[in-house]
Write an enzyme that holds these catalytic residues in place. Structure first.
Site, short mmCIF file in Angstrom:
data_model
loop_
_atom_site.label_atom_id
_atom_site.label_comp_id
_atom_site.label_asym_id
_atom_site.label_seq_id
_atom_site.Cartn_x
_atom_site.Cartn_y
_atom_site.Cartn_z
N GLY A 47 34.98 29.29 29.88
CA GLY A 47 35.94 28.65 30.77
C GLY A 47 36.68 29.59 31.68
O GLY A 47 37.58 29.18 32.36
N CYS A 48 36.33 30.89 31.70
CA CYS A 48 37.15 31.82 32.46
C CYS A 48 36.28 32.85 33.15
O CYS A 48 35.59 33.60 32.49
CB CYS A 48 38.15 32.51 31.55
SG CYS A 48 39.19 33.71 32.41
N GLY A 49 36.35 32.88 34.47
CA GLY A 49 35.57 33.86 35.21
C GLY A 49 36.35 35.11 35.54
O GLY A 49 35.87 35.96 36.25
#
Length: 271
Positions: free
Chosen positions: A108-110
């Site tokens: 969920g996190c780039g």
């Protein structure tokens, strides 16, 4: 390790009883992106179309400016995960040395793991591409993308990124368990197909977060469309980068935010 999905048994429970089921679920594996022998990032991703992913990641992160700067790309499978090994030419190698980032990101996190806060909100190139899309094309973009998601049809657990071209609809799509991974794969696939991102719009099944705007700006794509909402930072970044940002594009409508001139919204658009 390289299958996109696997069918596994489970138990479906309802108020009126229960039954045994076989559910197709998406695979999720750690993919190490290795440049010149050093790991730049480890992302949890869907294990297909990894050449597109590696190329798109390198472009979207500004490590390279053209796929030709990757002199060699090799996908290596291990018991613990997959490596995408890339050897860069001298110019790209210097760029990588100047802005080395260590980034280990969950689905969920780039932006997880960036060791410099300045890198998270780095200045973006301004996108000036002259693109025009009709109200109808934009309003139906999310629904049109839905017809190009075979892995989602199997699993109901992955995101998609599609490329919308004026008068042609969705011409290319990539899917992944991570929304930013899907966009990286799409960017890589476009370059491999000889399609310039300035020719159309990115369409996302997710919310619009700042890393999606960053990747769009570095790719030179002028319009970013999503079926969900943007964050405030994403909207501010799109405005500064010259990107037209469209949200809630589904069921025949949409919200239009920054740089609206690329979308023809007048009554003359209606057939």
């Amino acid at each position: 390790m390289t299958r996109a999905a696997t069918s596994l048994p489970g138990l479906s429970v309802h108020l009126d009883g229960q039954r045994r089921i076989l559910r197709t679920l998406p695979e999720e594996v750690p993919v190490a992106l290795v440049f010149n022998g050093e790991t730049q990032a480890v992302m949890m991703a869907s294990p297909q179309e990894l050449r597109d992913f590696a190329t798109g990641f390198a472009l979207g992160e500004g490590i390279i400016t053209h796929p030709d700067q990757i002199e060699r790309l090799e996908i290596v499978t291990h018991d613990a995960g997959i490596e995408a090994r890339m050897e860069l030419n001298s110019a790209a190698s210097r760029t990588l040395t100047q802005r080395r980032r260590a980034m280990t990101g969950p689905v969920g996190c780039g932006l997880c793991g960036i060791d410099s806060l300045e890198q998270a909100v780095r200045p973006l190139p301004r996108v000036t591409a002259d693109l025009r899309l009709t109200r109808t094309e934009v309003a139906h973009a999310g629904d049109a993308l839905r017809a190009h998601q075979p892995l989602h049809d199997q699993t109901h657990a992955v995101h998609a990124a599609g490329f919308l071209m004026p008068g042609q609809g969705i011409v290319l799509t990539r899917e992944d368990v991570g929304r930013h991974n899907a966009l990286d794969k799409l960017i890589g696939a476009l370059h491999h197909a000889g399609i310039t991102p300035a020719q159309g719009a990115f369409v996302m099944t997710s919310r619009i977060s700042v890393e999606l705007v960053q990747k769009s700006a570095l790719a030179g794509c002028p319009v970013l469309i999503a079926v969900s909402a943007p964050t405030v930072l994403a909207l501010r970044s799109a405005e500064a980068a010259g990107i037209t940002l469209v949200a809630f594009a589904r069921r025949g409508g949409f919200d239009l935010y920054s740089h609206p001139d690329r979308i023809e919204t007048g009554a003359s658009d209606v057939a």
